[in-house]
Design a protein around this motif. Structure first.
Motif, PDB file in Angstrom:
ATOM      1  N   PHE A   1     -52.846  69.460 178.346  1.00  0.00           N
ATOM      2  CA  PHE A   1     -51.792  70.471 178.381  1.00  0.00           C
ATOM      3  C   PHE A   1     -50.577  70.096 177.531  1.00  0.00           C
ATOM      4  N   GLU A   2     -50.706  69.074 176.672  1.00  0.00           N
ATOM      5  CA  GLU A   2     -49.585  68.700 175.814  1.00  0.00           C
ATOM      6  C   GLU A   2     -50.093  68.230 174.465  1.00  0.00           C
ATOM      7  N   ALA A   3     -49.220  68.310 173.473  1.00  0.00           N
ATOM      8  CA  ALA A   3     -49.610  67.929 172.116  1.00  0.00           C
ATOM      9  C   ALA A   3     -49.914  66.436 172.043  1.00  0.00           C
ATOM     10  N   ILE A   4     -50.906  66.106 171.246  1.00  0.00           N
ATOM     11  CA  ILE A   4     -51.246  64.704 171.036  1.00  0.00           C
ATOM     12  C   ILE A   4     -50.345  64.155 169.935  1.00  0.00           C
ATOM     13  N   LYS A   5     -49.738  63.017 170.180  1.00  0.00           N
ATOM     14  CA  LYS A   5     -48.841  62.425 169.197  1.00  0.00           C
ATOM     15  C   LYS A   5     -49.051  60.915 169.151  1.00  0.00           C
ATOM     16  N   PHE A   6     -48.775  60.356 167.975  1.00  0.00           N
ATOM     17  CA  PHE A   6     -48.931  58.920 167.794  1.00  0.00           C
ATOM     18  C   PHE A   6     -47.908  58.177 168.644  1.00  0.00           C
ATOM     19  N   GLU A   7     -48.381  57.116 169.307  1.00  0.00           N
ATOM     20  CA  GLU A   7     -47.518  56.332 170.177  1.00  0.00           C
ATOM     21  C   GLU A   7     -47.175  54.981 169.553  1.00  0.00           C
ATOM     22  N   LYS A   8     -48.205  54.157 169.255  1.00  0.00           N
ATOM     23  CA  LYS A   8     -47.936  52.818 168.733  1.00  0.00           C
ATOM     24  C   LYS A   8     -49.232  52.186 168.251  1.00  0.00           C
ATOM     25  N   CYS A   9     -49.083  51.063 167.541  1.00  0.00           N
ATOM     26  CA  CYS A   9     -50.224  50.221 167.174  1.00  0.00           C
ATOM     27  C   CYS A   9     -50.313  49.069 168.166  1.00  0.00           C
ATOM     28  N   ILE A  10     -51.521  48.698 168.517  1.00  0.00           N
ATOM     29  CA  ILE A  10     -51.752  47.568 169.410  1.00  0.00           C
ATOM     30  C   ILE A  10     -52.331  46.438 168.568  1.00  0.00           C
ATOM     31  N   SER A  11     -51.600  45.354 168.446  1.00  0.00           N
ATOM     32  CA  SER A  11     -51.946  44.257 167.545  1.00  0.00           C
ATOM     33  C   SER A  11     -53.186  43.503 168.016  1.00  0.00           C
ATOM     34  N   PRO A  12     -53.803  42.714 167.118  1.00  0.00           N
ATOM     35  CA  PRO A  12     -54.940  41.885 167.528  1.00  0.00           C
ATOM     36  C   PRO A  12     -54.553  40.904 168.629  1.00  0.00           C
TER      37      PRO A  12
ATOM     38  N   ALA B   1     -59.378  42.378 170.636  1.00  0.00           N
ATOM     39  CA  ALA B   1     -59.945  41.093 170.230  1.00  0.00           C
ATOM     40  C   ALA B   1     -59.177  40.564 169.013  1.00  0.00           C
ATOM     41  N   PRO B   2     -59.407  39.303 168.615  1.00  0.00           N
ATOM     42  CA  PRO B   2     -58.689  38.752 167.447  1.00  0.00           C
ATOM     43  C   PRO B   2     -58.984  39.485 166.140  1.00  0.00           C
ATOM     44  N   ASP B   3     -60.140  40.159 166.059  1.00  0.00           N
ATOM     45  CA  ASP B   3     -60.490  40.873 164.818  1.00  0.00           C
ATOM     46  C   ASP B   3     -60.399  42.384 164.989  1.00  0.00           C
ATOM     47  N   GLU B   4     -59.461  42.831 165.814  1.00  0.00           N
ATOM     48  CA  GLU B   4     -59.377  44.257 166.141  1.00  0.00           C
ATOM     49  C   GLU B   4     -57.923  44.700 166.245  1.00  0.00           C
ATOM     50  N   VAL B   5     -57.647  45.914 165.792  1.00  0.00           N
ATOM     51  CA  VAL B   5     -56.350  46.542 165.983  1.00  0.00           C
ATOM     52  C   VAL B   5     -56.603  47.955 166.500  1.00  0.00           C
ATOM     53  N   ARG B   6     -55.715  48.457 167.355  1.00  0.00           N
ATOM     54  CA  ARG B   6     -55.899  49.783 167.942  1.00  0.00           C
ATOM     55  C   ARG B   6     -54.698  50.683 167.667  1.00  0.00           C
ATOM     56  N   LEU B   7     -54.990  51.980 167.567  1.00  0.00           N
ATOM     57  CA  LEU B   7     -53.956  53.008 167.481  1.00  0.00           C
ATOM     58  C   LEU B   7     -53.918  53.746 168.805  1.00  0.00           C
ATOM     59  N   HIS B   8     -52.731  53.863 169.389  1.00  0.00           N
ATOM     60  CA  HIS B   8     -52.561  54.534 170.686  1.00  0.00           C
ATOM     61  C   HIS B   8     -51.924  55.904 170.457  1.00  0.00           C
ATOM     62  N   TYR B   9     -52.625  56.943 170.941  1.00  0.00           N
ATOM     63  CA  TYR B   9     -52.107  58.310 170.885  1.00  0.00           C
ATOM     64  C   TYR B   9     -51.892  58.829 172.294  1.00  0.00           C
ATOM     65  N   ALA B  10     -50.686  59.373 172.544  1.00  0.00           N
ATOM     66  CA  ALA B  10     -50.364  59.937 173.854  1.00  0.00           C
ATOM     67  C   ALA B  10     -50.593  61.435 173.831  1.00  0.00           C
ATOM     68  N   GLY B  11     -50.903  61.976 174.995  1.00  0.00           N
ATOM     69  CA  GLY B  11     -51.120  63.417 175.103  1.00  0.00           C
ATOM     70  C   GLY B  11     -52.290  63.706 176.010  1.00  0.00           C
ATOM     71  N   GLY B  12     -52.412  64.957 176.386  1.00  0.00           N
ATOM     72  CA  GLY B  12     -53.481  65.338 177.289  1.00  0.00           C
ATOM     73  C   GLY B  12     -53.887  66.769 177.081  1.00  0.00           C
TER      74      GLY B  12
ATOM     75  N   THR C   1     -60.131  43.835 152.907  1.00  0.00           N
ATOM     76  CA  THR C   1     -59.491  43.921 154.218  1.00  0.00           C
ATOM     77  C   THR C   1     -58.907  45.316 154.362  1.00  0.00           C
ATOM     78  N   LEU C   2     -59.194  45.972 155.483  1.00  0.00           N
ATOM     79  CA  LEU C   2     -58.583  47.263 155.752  1.00  0.00           C
ATOM     80  C   LEU C   2     -57.079  47.067 155.947  1.00  0.00           C
ATOM     81  N   ASN C   3     -56.277  47.893 155.301  1.00  0.00           N
ATOM     82  CA  ASN C   3     -54.822  47.768 155.412  1.00  0.00           C
ATOM     83  C   ASN C   3     -54.388  48.196 156.811  1.00  0.00           C
ATOM     84  N   THR C   4     -54.070  47.203 157.664  1.00  0.00           N
ATOM     85  CA  THR C   4     -53.716  47.487 159.052  1.00  0.00           C
ATOM     86  C   THR C   4     -52.213  47.464 159.292  1.00  0.00           C
ATOM     87  N   SER C   5     -51.439  47.541 158.213  1.00  0.00           N
ATOM     88  CA  SER C   5     -50.008  47.788 158.387  1.00  0.00           C
ATOM     89  C   SER C   5     -49.872  49.092 159.172  1.00  0.00           C
TER      90      SER C   5
END
Length: 317
Positions: A61-72, A48-59, A127-131
């Protein structure tokens, strides 16, 4: 010849049968894997316009690692099997300590220089620092610990618990420290003292919030993600002492007003007495009485011809 041929045909038939069985087993395994893939399945998220997401890949049987930020305001983003995403607010947010039903906290208690306990209501806007990388550090150090991300079963409680630790405790420290410099009457009644107190609270609160968080995770309300993070904006009400002290202060003010009124009455009486004394010195006691009677309208003065008689008749009242 026919016997050998018959035996060979039987061997070939057995071979084909084994291959068919193996193929069936292989297809079953593939189907099982595909079904497992589908079950654990891909998913998609949007913001949504007031939301940002963090995407983590993994499952599993594999290590979880940071993938990317998903912008508003981003469209559908597909997550792989086992991937996770965490939602955080983008834009202005408030820590409300007014004590209202939807506030994050009750008013904060302080102790004045003369040891009077008072309550302070207000809010902190930020404001939460969403950099992207800063938000990732916030999530991994704080967000996961408190469950402060949105969209999960504990989003509201986790966000509230996080704010109570990273805002309420620093504010409590700042207000207590600043309040030790002022007496309660000045905080309650003196606008200049209250302004000085507010400035001092603001300085200490911003310092303590940064120290508690360890980084500039909480920025000024209009922070856009680049440049100086800025300061949290505080809005705080006048400290409120216990009602018994408020009533006592009101009674004290009323007594002062009564005393002032009595002083004015006394001054008037004194002035009148001094005026009478002056009349007695000039006119004598009887003359002063007559003058006073004339001034009060109790004696009527009638002009008479020279050498004529006069009667003085006091007016009935």
């Amino acid at each position: 010849m026919s016997a050998r041929k018959s035996t060979g045909d039987a061997g070939q038939g057995d071979g084909r049968g084994r291959r068919l069985v193996l193929r069936g087993v292989l297809l079953a395994v593939i189907a099982f894997v595909v079904l497992g893939f589908v079950a654990s399945g891909c998913s998609k998220v949007s913001t949504a316009p007031d939301e940002v997401r963090l995407h983590y890949a993994g499952g599993p049987f594999e290590a979880i690692k940071f993938e990317k930020c998903i912008s508003p305001s981003s469209g559908a983003t597909y997550l792989g099997p086992g991937d996770t995403s965490y939602s955080y607010p983008f834009g202005q947010r408030t820590f409300d300590f007014s004590g209202s039903p939807d506030a994050e906290s009750k008013p904060i208690r302080i102790v004045s220089k003369d040891n009077v306990e008072m309550e302070v209501a207000g809010s902190a806007t930020f404001t939460l620092n969403t950099s992207c990388q800063t938000l990732r550090r916030f999530h991994e150090k704080i967000g996961l610990k408190y469950g402060a991300y949105f969209g999960g079963s504990e989003s509201s409680d986790g966000w509230r618990r996080m704010l109570n630790f990273y805002f309420k405790q620093p504010l409590d420290r700042a207000m207590d420290a600043a309040s030790q410099e002022f007496e309660w009457k000045k905080l309650f009644n003196d606008p200049d003292a209250k302004q000085q107190w507010e400035q001092r609270v603001g300085q200490l609160a911003r310092q303590f919030i940064r120290e508690t968080a360890g980084e500039d995770y909480f920025c000024q309300p209009n922070y856009g993600g680049s440049g100086d993070c800025g300061d949290v904006v505080l809005t705080i009400q006048k400290p409120e002492p216990p009602q018994t002290l408020i009533d006592a202060l009101a009674a004290e003010q009323a007594a002062k007003q009564q005393n002032l009124a009595q002083q004015q009455i006394n001054t008037k009486v004194k002035t009148e007495l001094e005026s009478i004394q002056d009349l007695v010195r000039v006119l004598g006691p009887q003359g002063a009485i007559l003058w006073k009677a004339i001034q009060d309208g109790r004696v009527q003065v009638v002009p008479v011809p020279q050498g004529g008689a006069i009667n003085i008749t006091p007016q009935s009242r």
